[in-house]
Design an enzyme around this catalytic site. Structure first.
Site, PDB file in Angstrom:
ATOM      1  N   SER A 134      61.518  -4.595  17.275  1.00 44.37           N
ATOM      2  CA  SER A 134      62.595  -3.942  16.504  1.00 44.37           C
ATOM      3  C   SER A 134      63.576  -4.998  16.039  1.00 44.37           C
ATOM      4  O   SER A 134      63.654  -6.098  16.614  1.00 44.37           O
ATOM      5  CB  SER A 134      63.320  -2.945  17.409  1.00 44.37           C
ATOM      6  N   TYR A 147      68.680  -0.381  24.925  1.00 43.43           N
ATOM      7  CA  TYR A 147      67.542  -0.470  24.000  1.00 43.43           C
ATOM      8  C   TYR A 147      67.411  -1.909  23.487  1.00 43.43           C
ATOM      9  O   TYR A 147      66.303  -2.476  23.487  1.00 43.43           O
ATOM     10  CB  TYR A 147      67.742   0.505  22.835  1.00 43.43           C
TER      11      TYR A 147
HETATM   12  N1  LIG Z   1      62.060   4.576  14.279  1.00 41.32           N
HETATM   13  C1  LIG Z   1      62.709   3.428  14.145  1.00 41.32           C
HETATM   14  O1  LIG Z   1      63.743   3.320  13.428  1.00 41.32           O
HETATM   15  C2  LIG Z   1      62.210   2.178  14.827  1.00 41.32           C
HETATM   16  C3  LIG Z   1      62.728   0.953  14.404  1.00 41.32           C
HETATM   17  C4  LIG Z   1      62.288  -0.209  15.009  1.00 41.32           C
HETATM   18  C5  LIG Z   1      61.346  -0.145  16.026  1.00 41.32           C
HETATM   19  N2  LIG Z   1      60.875   1.062  16.424  1.00 41.32           N
HETATM   20  C6  LIG Z   1      59.897   1.060  17.505  1.00 41.32           C
HETATM   21  O2  LIG Z   1      58.679   1.610  17.012  1.00 41.32           O
HETATM   22  C7  LIG Z   1      57.990   2.232  18.093  1.00 41.32           C
HETATM   23  C8  LIG Z   1      57.619   3.654  17.677  1.00 41.32           C
HETATM   24  O3  LIG Z   1      58.824   4.332  17.387  1.00 41.32           O
HETATM   25  P1  LIG Z   1      58.837   5.695  16.528  1.00 41.32           P
HETATM   26  O4  LIG Z   1      60.184   5.759  15.905  1.00 41.32           O
HETATM   27  O5  LIG Z   1      57.617   5.777  15.702  1.00 41.32           O
HETATM   28  O6  LIG Z   1      58.838   6.745  17.727  1.00 41.32           O
HETATM   29  P2  LIG Z   1      58.275   8.241  17.842  1.00 41.32           P
HETATM   30  O7  LIG Z   1      58.081   8.829  16.494  1.00 41.32           O
HETATM   31  O8  LIG Z   1      59.172   8.909  18.807  1.00 41.32           O
HETATM   32  O9  LIG Z   1      56.834   7.992  18.513  1.00 41.32           O
HETATM   33  C9  LIG Z   1      56.774   7.392  19.778  1.00 41.32           C
HETATM   34  C10 LIG Z   1      55.343   7.299  20.199  1.00 41.32           C
HETATM   35  O10 LIG Z   1      55.301   6.656  21.479  1.00 41.32           O
HETATM   36  C11 LIG Z   1      54.668   7.531  22.408  1.00 41.32           C
HETATM   37  N3  LIG Z   1      55.271   7.341  23.723  1.00 41.32           N
HETATM   38  C12 LIG Z   1      56.588   7.427  24.068  1.00 41.32           C
HETATM   39  N4  LIG Z   1      56.744   7.230  25.385  1.00 41.32           N
HETATM   40  C13 LIG Z   1      55.495   7.005  25.891  1.00 41.32           C
HETATM   41  C14 LIG Z   1      54.983   6.764  27.183  1.00 41.32           C
HETATM   42  N5  LIG Z   1      55.782   6.707  28.275  1.00 41.32           N
HETATM   43  N6  LIG Z   1      53.646   6.589  27.338  1.00 41.32           N
HETATM   44  C15 LIG Z   1      52.818   6.660  26.264  1.00 41.32           C
HETATM   45  N7  LIG Z   1      53.242   6.886  25.016  1.00 41.32           N
HETATM   46  C16 LIG Z   1      54.572   7.074  24.837  1.00 41.32           C
HETATM   47  C17 LIG Z   1      54.876   8.949  21.842  1.00 41.32           C
HETATM   48  O11 LIG Z   1      53.883   9.880  22.280  1.00 41.32           O
HETATM   49  P3  LIG Z   1      54.112  10.845  23.570  1.00 41.32           P
HETATM   50  O12 LIG Z   1      55.522  11.363  23.475  1.00 41.32           O
HETATM   51  O13 LIG Z   1      53.053  11.910  23.448  1.00 41.32           O
HETATM   52  O14 LIG Z   1      53.909   9.986  24.765  1.00 41.32           O
HETATM   53  C18 LIG Z   1      54.682   8.654  20.360  1.00 41.32           C
HETATM   54  O15 LIG Z   1      53.319   8.532  20.042  1.00 41.32           O
HETATM   55  C19 LIG Z   1      58.906   2.171  19.316  1.00 41.32           C
HETATM   56  O16 LIG Z   1      58.525   1.087  20.133  1.00 41.32           O
HETATM   57  C20 LIG Z   1      60.276   1.913  18.696  1.00 41.32           C
HETATM   58  O17 LIG Z   1      61.137   1.239  19.572  1.00 41.32           O
HETATM   59  C21 LIG Z   1      61.272   2.231  15.848  1.00 41.32           C
END
Ligand SMILES: NC(=O)c1ccc[n+]([C@@H]2O[C@H](COP(=O)([O-])OP(=O)(O)OC[C@H]3O[C@@H](n4cnc5c(N)ncnc54)[C@H](OP(=O)(O)O)[C@@H]3O)[C@@H](O)[C@H]2O)c1
Length: 230
Positions: A134, A147
């Site tokens: 991130s 975070y």
């Molecule tokens: N959205 C943003 O603005 C952003 C920006 C920079 C980086 N990121 C990073 O990108 C990644 C994905 O984020 P997102 O925004 O796409 O999130 P999201 O839409 O909430 O999706 C999160 C994914 O991770 C899985 N997950 C969460 N906790 C888990 C666990 N304990 N074990 C296994 N799977 C787990 C969830 O599935 P289940 O709930 O079914 O487990 C889901 O598939 C993260 O690492 C986040 O920090 C996001």
């Protein structure tokens, strides 16, 4: 290698950025193993080249069992995408030990023990580990200290295994997106997310980096919002 032989594991591949990466890999002819606590929530779970595994990345034994399953069906892996992660604000005055444990167990330990479980399957001279870090792994943001600390920790881990796995010619990439409109931000209004990126934008660059020829590597990719830090 035949294009159709390429196999990827995507943690957090059921929703958001991970789901888009999974879908773009499937579209490019990969076999994709999606890992999440509820992997069946992935919209393309029924695709003929998709396999789902219900795994919590905080559970090292479940990760090892999933790695054994993948080894039995696929043998070797060409890409391991570590995308499972969570994030929420934690103002210093109200930070709790439970929040610390949840964020670090998921974002740091989850990546560490997933990489440990699947690294033996990665194809020498060919494979890629892609870590979805991130912008919060580059700088700090008020009220998001835990975070940011977890993503800075993830960056240190990523940089270290990059050098550790170099002798096997396994390439390690850190992707550092700014704000992305995923289900994790469902609580925000459309106006609040007006300048956010689409998950497909992050996925497209990620998949392009994964598919570089084996003599080239994107080590760090910082993809910010055009308006600047959000
Ligand atoms: N959205 C943003 O603005 C952003 C920006 C920079 C980086 N990121 C990073 O990108 C990644 C994905 O984020 P997102 O925004 O796409 O999130 P999201 O839409 O909430 O999706 C999160 C994914 O991770 C899985 N997950 C969460 N906790 C888990 C666990 N304990 N074990 C296994 N799977 C787990 C969830 O599935 P289940 O709930 O079914 O487990 C889901 O598939 C993260 O690492 C986040 O920090 C996001």
């Amino acid at each position: 290698m035949n294009r159709h032989d390429r196999v990827a594991v995507v943690t957090g591949g059921s929703l958001g950025i991970g789901a888009e990466i999974s879908t773009q890999l499937l579209d490019d002819g990969w076999t994709v193993h999606v890992l999440a606590r509820n992997a069946g929530a992935y919209a393309n779970a029924g695709h003929r080249s998709c396999r789902t595994h219900d795994v919590d990345v905080r559970d090292s034994r479940a990760l090892k069992a999933a790695a054994d399953d993948v080894a039995a069906s696929a043998g070797q892996l060409d890409a391991l995408i570590l995308c499972a992660g969570i994030g929420y604000p934690t103002p210093l005055s109200s930070v709790t030990r439970d929040q610390y444990d949840e964020l670090f167990e998921t974002n740091v330990a989850g990546a560490v023990f997933t990489a440990q479980a699947f690294a033996p399957l990665l194809r020498d001279g060919q494979a890629v580990i892609t870590v979805i870090s991130s912008i919060a792994g580059r700088r700090g943001f008020a009220d998001w200290s835990l975070y940011c600390a977890s993503k800075h920790g993830l960056e240190g881990f990523t940089a270290s295994i990059r050098d550790e796995l170099r002798p096997r010619r396994i390439r390690v990439t850190s992707i550092q997106p700014g704000s992305v409109d995923t289900p994790s931000y469902d609580h925000l209004s459309a106006e609040e997310k007006a300048e956010f990126m689409e998950p497909a934008t992050v996925a497209a660059l990620t998949v392009q980096a994964i598919q570089l020829p084996p003599e080239a590597v994107v080590e760090v990719l910082f993809l910010n919002n055009a308006v600047g830090d959000l």
